[in-house]
Design a protein around this motif. Structure first.
Motif, short mmCIF file in Angstrom:
data_model
loop_
_atom_site.label_atom_id
_atom_site.label_comp_id
_atom_site.label_asym_id
_atom_site.label_seq_id
_atom_site.Cartn_x
_atom_site.Cartn_y
_atom_site.Cartn_z
N PHE A 145 -124.04 29.49 -14.07
CA PHE A 145 -123.03 28.90 -13.26
C PHE A 145 -122.36 29.77 -12.48
CE2 PHE A 145 -122.99 25.38 -16.91
CZ PHE A 145 -124.37 24.80 -15.99
N GLU A 146 -122.11 30.70 -12.90
CA GLU A 146 -121.12 31.62 -12.07
C GLU A 146 -122.08 32.29 -10.91
OE1 GLU A 146 -119.76 34.46 -14.90
OE2 GLU A 146 -118.01 33.39 -15.70
N GLU A 147 -123.09 32.85 -11.04
CA GLU A 147 -123.94 33.19 -10.18
C GLU A 147 -124.48 32.20 -9.14
OE1 GLU A 147 -127.37 35.01 -12.01
OE2 GLU A 147 -126.21 36.58 -12.59
N ARG A 148 -124.84 31.10 -9.41
CA ARG A 148 -125.59 30.13 -8.36
C ARG A 148 -124.34 29.02 -7.78
NH1 ARG A 148 -131.22 28.38 -10.93
NH2 ARG A 148 -132.25 30.30 -10.93
N LEU A 149 -123.26 28.73 -8.67
CA LEU A 149 -122.19 27.95 -8.36
C LEU A 149 -121.08 28.15 -7.93
CD1 LEU A 149 -123.29 25.12 -10.79
CD2 LEU A 149 -124.42 25.38 -8.55
N GLY A 150 -120.78 29.51 -8.00
CA GLY A 150 -119.52 30.37 -7.91
C GLY A 150 -118.35 29.66 -8.77
N LEU A 151 -118.79 29.48 -10.01
CA LEU A 151 -118.08 29.11 -11.10
C LEU A 151 -117.54 29.98 -12.02
CD1 LEU A 151 -117.29 26.28 -12.64
CD2 LEU A 151 -119.50 26.64 -13.74
N GLU A 152 -116.48 29.82 -12.46
CA GLU A 152 -115.56 30.81 -13.46
C GLU A 152 -115.25 29.67 -14.63
OE1 GLU A 152 -111.76 33.41 -14.36
OE2 GLU A 152 -112.27 32.60 -12.26
N ILE A 153 -115.86 30.18 -16.03
CA ILE A 153 -115.37 29.29 -17.03
C ILE A 153 -114.68 30.16 -18.02
CG2 ILE A 153 -116.58 28.23 -19.03
CD1 ILE A 153 -119.11 28.34 -17.64
N ARG A 154 -113.42 29.32 -18.38
CA ARG A 154 -112.50 30.07 -19.08
C ARG A 154 -112.13 29.39 -20.54
NH1 ARG A 154 -107.60 31.03 -14.99
NH2 ARG A 154 -108.76 32.54 -13.41
N ASP A 172 -111.17 27.13 3.08
CA ASP A 172 -110.41 28.05 2.23
C ASP A 172 -111.26 28.46 0.98
OD1 ASP A 172 -108.54 29.52 0.59
OD2 ASP A 172 -107.32 27.79 0.33
N PRO A 173 -112.30 29.28 1.25
CA PRO A 173 -113.05 29.54 0.10
C PRO A 173 -112.63 29.94 -1.11
CG PRO A 173 -113.93 30.71 2.21
CD PRO A 173 -112.36 30.33 2.46
N ASP A 174 -111.53 30.52 -1.41
CA ASP A 174 -110.87 30.77 -2.64
C ASP A 174 -110.12 29.76 -3.26
OD1 ASP A 174 -112.00 33.39 -2.56
OD2 ASP A 174 -109.83 34.12 -1.31
N LYS A 175 -110.20 28.60 -2.59
CA LYS A 175 -109.10 27.50 -3.10
C LYS A 175 -110.09 27.04 -4.58
CE LYS A 175 -107.67 22.83 -2.18
NZ LYS A 175 -107.78 21.66 -1.17
N PRO A 176 -109.24 26.80 -5.80
CA PRO A 176 -109.96 26.47 -7.11
C PRO A 176 -109.87 25.00 -7.04
CG PRO A 176 -107.66 26.86 -7.46
CD PRO A 176 -108.02 27.22 -5.98
N TYR A 177 -111.25 24.54 -7.50
CA TYR A 177 -111.47 23.12 -8.03
C TYR A 177 -111.72 23.15 -9.32
CZ TYR A 177 -111.70 21.81 -2.86
OH TYR A 177 -111.53 21.60 -1.74
N VAL A 178 -110.89 22.53 -10.13
CA VAL A 178 -110.95 22.60 -11.56
C VAL A 178 -110.98 21.43 -12.50
CG1 VAL A 178 -109.52 23.69 -13.57
CG2 VAL A 178 -109.36 24.65 -11.36
N PHE A 179 -111.93 21.49 -13.52
CA PHE A 179 -111.74 20.43 -14.64
C PHE A 179 -111.88 21.05 -16.07
CE2 PHE A 179 -116.38 20.97 -14.24
CZ PHE A 179 -116.87 20.68 -15.58
N THR A 180 -111.18 20.35 -16.82
CA THR A 180 -111.14 20.89 -18.29
C THR A 180 -111.98 20.23 -19.07
OG1 THR A 180 -108.87 21.74 -18.02
CG2 THR A 180 -109.41 21.65 -20.16
#
Length: 231
Positions: A145-154, A172-180
């Motif tokens: 996910f991190e490599e293909r979708l630009g996703l960070e999982i915490r 704004d490429p650095d703008k985060p879109y988040v779901f928990t």
């Protein structure tokens, strides 16, 4: 009572004999009277001996009756004690039967609790196994996910996972879109928060529960965020 009656009869008999001899003296001569007196004395001795014999027999009979009565009373007391002991034994037996029934009931209850506990343990073990397997699948998918979708999982509090997408908004490429995401008590995926909010999140959540296709679930949320960025 019998002894007293016999003595009274003897006294009465002696009195009648005296009266008889008094009348006899006035009618017959001295010699005849002497012979008669001798016969009377012999009779009296025989009667006295007989009276003493029967008096002794009566006393022995009274003693025997008293002894029999004493034995009867003792037997009656023993019978009462036996009856009381029998009642006590019956009561003890009844109490033992009640305790045995209570023990059996308690044993059955303990067995039911054990069986119920075993079932709960099996259910919990099964849920824990399913949760562990899903968590492992999530971790294995993290790099992809991190490599293909630009996703960070915490990993955050309460064993929840936070998914942070970037490179969605071209302005704004650095703008985060988040779901928990968490796994609820039933072992199902559940979205606990979403920023910015998506109207279709409930639909995606229901679908991943039905298909268990987690990769498609994450991809669909990213597509929804992307579509939202163009509005």
């Amino acid at each position: 009572m019998a002894n007293i009656k016999t003595e009274d009869e003897i006294i009465l008999f002696e009195r009648e004999m005296k009266e008889f001899w008094t009348k006899l003296k006035s009618i017959y001569g001295t010699e005849q009277i002497s012979q008669t007196l001798a016969l009377r004395d012999s009779c009296k001795e025989s009667i006295k001996a007989l009276s003493e014999k029967w008096s002794k027999k009566l006393k022995e009979g009274d003693l025997m009756i008293d002894k029999i009565q004493e034995y009867s009373n003792e037997i009656l007391q023993q019978s009462q004690r036996i009856s009381e002991n029998q009642e006590h034994l019956t009561e003890i037996k009844s109490n033992l039967n009640q305790e045995e029934e209570q023990k059996k009931g308690l044993t059955d209850s303990i067995q039911e609790l054990k069986e119920e506990l075993m079932k709960k343990k099996e259910i919990i073990s099964s849920k824990n196994k399913a949760t562990k397997e899903r968590a492992e699948r999530l971790c294995k998918s993290k790099v992809l996910f991190e490599e293909r979708l630009g996703l960070e999982i915490r990993r955050i509090h309460n064993e929840q996972l936070q998914f942070i997408f970037r490179h969605i908004d071209h302005k704004d490429p650095d703008k985060p879109y988040v779901f928990t995401l968490s796994i609820n008590e039933h072992g199902d995926y559940e979205v606990t928060s979403c920023t910015p909010p998506l109207d279709c999140i409930a639909e995606f959540q229901l679908k991943v529960r039905e298909t268990n296709n987690f990769s498609a679930f994450v991809a669909n949320i990213r597509k929804a965020f992307t579509a939202l960025s163009y509005k």
